[in-house]
Design a protein around this motif. Sequence first.
Motif, PDB file in Angstrom:
ATOM      1  N   ILE A   1       0.763  -1.315  -0.147  1.00 25.98           N
ATOM      2  CA  ILE A   1      -0.225  -0.158   0.001  1.00 25.98           C
ATOM      3  C   ILE A   1       0.746   1.113  -0.013  1.00 25.98           C
ATOM      4  O   ILE A   1       0.445   2.235  -0.697  1.00 25.98           O
ATOM      5  CB  ILE A   1      -0.888  -0.064   1.222  1.00 25.98           C
ATOM      6  N   ALA A   2       1.747   1.289   0.769  1.00 25.12           N
ATOM      7  CA  ALA A   2       2.879   2.304   0.733  1.00 25.12           C
ATOM      8  C   ALA A   2       3.391   2.599  -0.522  1.00 25.12           C
ATOM      9  O   ALA A   2       3.708   3.900  -0.964  1.00 25.12           O
ATOM     10  CB  ALA A   2       3.931   2.335   1.885  1.00 25.12           C
TER      11      ALA A   2
ATOM     12  N   ALA B   1      -2.673  -1.076  -6.875  1.00 30.30           N
ATOM     13  CA  ALA B   1      -2.785  -1.905  -8.378  1.00 30.30           C
ATOM     14  C   ALA B   1      -3.217  -3.445  -7.824  1.00 30.30           C
ATOM     15  O   ALA B   1      -3.200  -3.865  -6.673  1.00 30.30           O
ATOM     16  CB  ALA B   1      -1.747  -2.000  -9.029  1.00 30.30           C
ATOM     17  N   PRO B   2      -3.865  -4.144  -8.878  1.00 28.82           N
ATOM     18  CA  PRO B   2      -4.075  -5.713  -8.353  1.00 28.82           C
ATOM     19  C   PRO B   2      -2.924  -6.371  -7.891  1.00 28.82           C
ATOM     20  O   PRO B   2      -1.740  -6.109  -8.375  1.00 28.82           O
ATOM     21  CB  PRO B   2      -4.634  -6.262  -9.748  1.00 28.82           C
TER      22      PRO B   2
ATOM     23  N   ARG C   1      -8.370  -4.557   9.018  1.00 32.07           N
ATOM     24  CA  ARG C   1      -7.533  -3.462   8.433  1.00 32.07           C
ATOM     25  C   ARG C   1      -7.594  -2.848   7.202  1.00 32.07           C
ATOM     26  O   ARG C   1      -7.283  -1.683   6.769  1.00 32.07           O
ATOM     27  CB  ARG C   1      -6.133  -4.039   8.634  1.00 32.07           C
ATOM     28  N   TYR C   2      -8.005  -3.872   6.288  1.00 33.79           N
ATOM     29  CA  TYR C   2      -8.203  -3.365   4.827  1.00 33.79           C
ATOM     30  C   TYR C   2      -9.550  -3.438   4.278  1.00 33.79           C
ATOM     31  O   TYR C   2     -10.567  -4.393   4.605  1.00 33.79           O
ATOM     32  CB  TYR C   2      -7.400  -4.185   4.009  1.00 33.79           C
ATOM     33  N   VAL C   3      -9.860  -3.042   3.121  1.00 32.02           N
ATOM     34  CA  VAL C   3     -11.063  -3.218   2.144  1.00 32.02           C
ATOM     35  C   VAL C   3     -10.505  -4.079   1.083  1.00 32.02           C
ATOM     36  O   VAL C   3      -9.512  -3.301   0.583  1.00 32.02           O
ATOM     37  CB  VAL C   3     -11.963  -2.032   1.715  1.00 32.02           C
ATOM     38  N   PHE C   4     -11.028  -4.802   0.652  1.00 35.16           N
ATOM     39  CA  PHE C   4     -10.555  -5.754  -0.496  1.00 35.16           C
ATOM     40  C   PHE C   4     -11.609  -5.434  -1.791  1.00 35.16           C
ATOM     41  O   PHE C   4     -12.851  -5.433  -1.398  1.00 35.16           O
ATOM     42  CB  PHE C   4     -10.548  -7.243  -0.402  1.00 35.16           C
ATOM     43  N   HIS C   5     -11.111  -5.069  -2.959  1.00 34.85           N
ATOM     44  CA  HIS C   5     -11.804  -4.801  -4.054  1.00 34.85           C
ATOM     45  C   HIS C   5     -11.664  -5.521  -5.352  1.00 34.85           C
ATOM     46  O   HIS C   5     -10.662  -6.012  -5.354  1.00 34.85           O
ATOM     47  CB  HIS C   5     -11.392  -3.207  -4.731  1.00 34.85           C
TER      48      HIS C   5
ATOM     49  N   LEU D   1      -6.716  -9.124  -6.550  1.00 34.93           N
ATOM     50  CA  LEU D   1      -7.447  -7.961  -5.818  1.00 34.93           C
ATOM     51  C   LEU D   1      -6.872  -6.534  -5.522  1.00 34.93           C
ATOM     52  O   LEU D   1      -5.744  -6.643  -5.691  1.00 34.93           O
ATOM     53  CB  LEU D   1      -7.999  -8.441  -4.291  1.00 34.93           C
ATOM     54  N   ARG D   2      -7.454  -5.539  -5.516  1.00 41.04           N
ATOM     55  CA  ARG D   2      -7.060  -4.216  -5.093  1.00 41.04           C
ATOM     56  C   ARG D   2      -7.471  -3.994  -3.573  1.00 41.04           C
ATOM     57  O   ARG D   2      -8.559  -4.456  -2.964  1.00 41.04           O
ATOM     58  CB  ARG D   2      -7.697  -3.104  -5.830  1.00 41.04           C
TER      59      ARG D   2
END
Length: 426
Positions: free
Chosen positions: A60-61, A69-70, A394-398, A420-421
């Motif tokens: 993410i950083a 990106a995926p 902690r995260y959202v997965f798209h 996934l993003r």
Amino acid sequence: ELRTGGNPIFEHMVGSKRDSEWKRIRSVMSPTFTTGKLKRMTSLILECVDTMNDNIDKIIAESNGKLTAPVDMNRITGAYVMESIIQVAFGRKVSALVDPNNPIIKNARKIFSTSLLALMRMFTVMIAPNVAKMFKITMFNSKATTFFRDFTLNLIDDRKRLLETGSPVKRVDFLQLMLDSKRDNNNEAIDGSEEYTDSKSAEKYREIQVTHDMTDKSLSYDELIAQCLVFLVAGYESTATTLSMCLYSIAKHPEVQQKLYEEINKFHEHQKSNADPYEAFYALKYMDAVIDETLRLYAGVIFLDRAANEDYELKGTGITIKKDHVVHIPIYAIHRDPEHFADPEVFRPERFLAENIAHNPYTYLPFGAGPRNCLGMRLAQLEIKLALINLVHRYVFHATGKRLEQGVGGFLVIPKSVDLRIEKRT
């Protein structure tokens, strides 16, 4: 019959044994998976969860803290599961993504090689077992199993030396529990003092009983090493795939992800006043349903097989299964049969909530059933739950527009990648 005489470590694995030899090894291993033992292993797995979080934060950083990106989540979850299995089985901390050239990681990956040579070995053992026995062809890379044999023997020597100096060995990994069992030549009787399954599943996942005629309740060193490797062989691909496909499914169904997040968020609020996360797991009913539905749609194992140890007539059918005949149970097909599950191609976790369950328990078999059910079932579930509780919080997965591609590797259905993003929650 998968034993060919080509690899003594493989031939000592509990899944390769039959009858009294299987019963002896299984009865020694079973107490490792009681509630008390798994609770003590939780801290080992959480160390690996922290490493996975660090790996995702770095990704993410690199995207300046924005939607990434995926990312192939199968690679991320695969590293996590491999690290946690090595930690739980051998008591060694490794980092599969940061240090891929670590000899432990390199040799573990050799065991799961899908090279042409590895596939030829596997199919020869499965399709032409007499030929495999003649030439002592084995399913696993012999150099890799030799590495783990030497590696484990060195660990055993190190722990023996600690004992000789009077230093207590304060470890809770599988290797130490098996060494303790070997030292004591004793095994905890299954007497209800520690639970193996909840009462609801007691019949389906019933465990064998230790009997008075089982005088030898210890393992030889080769048997001990083989059972440590069982963790890798049986647990790596299946657990990593289940976790990545769980994330894939909730990314494709944002309403499920949101509902799961709300339940997990309540769990984290509760944990602020409760130091023991293990007990609180059982209140996460929706998370259980999400995992169960993932295992129904994406069961890692295509089929199970069982060999009859005596002639058995299926009552009312006129069919007799002869001794040593192999029965194949097509798990993938049963799980997607509309006779058992309405709208079987639809991802619907609610079907596994207690008030909605309508299927026969023996039409849902991700871990098998009966005395030869998956021995590591509860450990695999623990690894998946600890990961999900942290990841979804902690995260959202798209989802991405990329179509999911799956391949068959041996007995398993494995995704080629799970792209996934990822977005960090604020």
